[in-house]
Scaffold this active site. Sequence first.
Site, PDB file in Angstrom:
ATOM      1  CE  LYS A   1      -5.595   5.005   5.331  1.00 38.60           C
ATOM      2  NZ  LYS A   1      -4.564   3.994   5.151  1.00 38.60           N
TER       3      LYS A   1
ATOM      4  N   GLY B   1      -5.924  -2.709  -0.504  1.00 41.74           N
ATOM      5  CA  GLY B   1      -5.004  -2.882  -1.622  1.00 41.74           C
ATOM      6  C   GLY B   1      -5.039  -4.277  -2.222  1.00 41.74           C
TER       7      GLY B   1
ATOM      8  N   GLY C   1      -6.816  -4.796   3.464  1.00 44.76           N
ATOM      9  CA  GLY C   1      -7.214  -5.420   2.215  1.00 44.76           C
ATOM     10  C   GLY C   1      -7.670  -4.447   1.157  1.00 44.76           C
TER      11      GLY C   1
ATOM     12  CD  GLU D   1      -1.737  -6.402   3.150  1.00 42.92           C
ATOM     13  OE1 GLU D   1      -2.913  -6.511   3.569  1.00 42.92           O
ATOM     14  OE2 GLU D   1      -1.306  -5.339   2.644  1.00 42.92           O
TER      15      GLU D   1
ATOM     16  N   GLY E   1       0.830  -1.203   0.000  1.00 40.78           N
ATOM     17  CA  GLY E   1       0.000   0.000   0.000  1.00 40.78           C
ATOM     18  C   GLY E   1       0.862   1.249   0.000  1.00 40.78           C
TER      19      GLY E   1
ATOM     20  CG  ASP F   1      -7.776  -0.412   3.996  1.00 41.28           C
ATOM     21  OD1 ASP F   1      -7.289   0.436   3.210  1.00 41.28           O
ATOM     22  OD2 ASP F   1      -7.622  -1.638   3.858  1.00 41.28           O
TER      23      ASP F   1
ATOM     24  CG  ASP G   1       0.744  -4.051   5.535  1.00 41.02           C
ATOM     25  OD1 ASP G   1       0.212  -5.130   5.232  1.00 41.02           O
ATOM     26  OD2 ASP G   1       0.752  -3.045   4.791  1.00 41.02           O
ATOM     27  N   GLY G   2       0.452  -1.056   6.443  1.00 41.59           N
ATOM     28  CA  GLY G   2      -0.586  -0.058   6.661  1.00 41.59           C
ATOM     29  C   GLY G   2      -1.896  -0.713   7.042  1.00 41.59           C
TER      30      GLY G   2
END
Length: 241
Positions: A126, A102, A100, A108, A30, A89, A86-87
Amino acid sequence: LSQDELKKLVGYKSVDDHVTSGMVVGLGTGSTAYYAVERVGQKLASGELKDVICIPTSERTREQAESLNIPLCTLNEKSELDVAIDGADEVDPALALVKGGGGALLREKMVEVMAKKFVVIVDESKLCKGLGPGFPLPVEITPFCHMHTLRTIGKLPALAGCEPILRMGSSSNNKNDGDNIAVTDNGNYIVDLHFKTPLADPVAAANQLKNTVGVVDHGLFVGMAYQVIVAGSDGIRVAGT
Ligand code: DER
């Protein structure tokens, strides 16, 4: 600071705070994780980091890492990671995540459940009080009889009131900007679940999704985050450990 500058701030900080030489590192997917990958590449090139081997969570992260000469492997070679970055949402107050957006949720989750520390990096947009309304929940399903599976998901008690929409166009976003069904790195489809009210019980939703034949996995990452680094207009703060 722009949203992109906030993403860069947390992306770089996550690497500076958590990645040291000799580590096995999971690389997320992402636009925020992009900066963490960039920072790992920078520090390997400068010699600040040595002997780091990374496991990408998508084909596009693998490509980015390869372009930065970051040494890579897969979970087949190394099943234990020191850290994964990781990012997300959405992040709720209990640090439960929706991921998810992305389209990379399966790889992931496979990588991030194996990390001693899963560090989540987000800009403040977020953060939410309850998962659901702020971002449709992605669910990866098998292509076989996908409309049957979509309908079955729509009837799950813990997901009452959701509107399931088959992701079209690119799998890396839910803009549905194409006429073909989106296909993930794993050859599967994605259903995005739109909610008007917050999920009352994310754990029950996760269990009911996982127990639905035809569902591969879903974007609820509950109880996985070790730490969440948030960049906002008032600076950077850390939630969790
Ligand atoms: O798809 C994903 O799970 C991504 O990590 C996503 O949740 C965050 O993407 P962004 O950093 O581009 O907002």
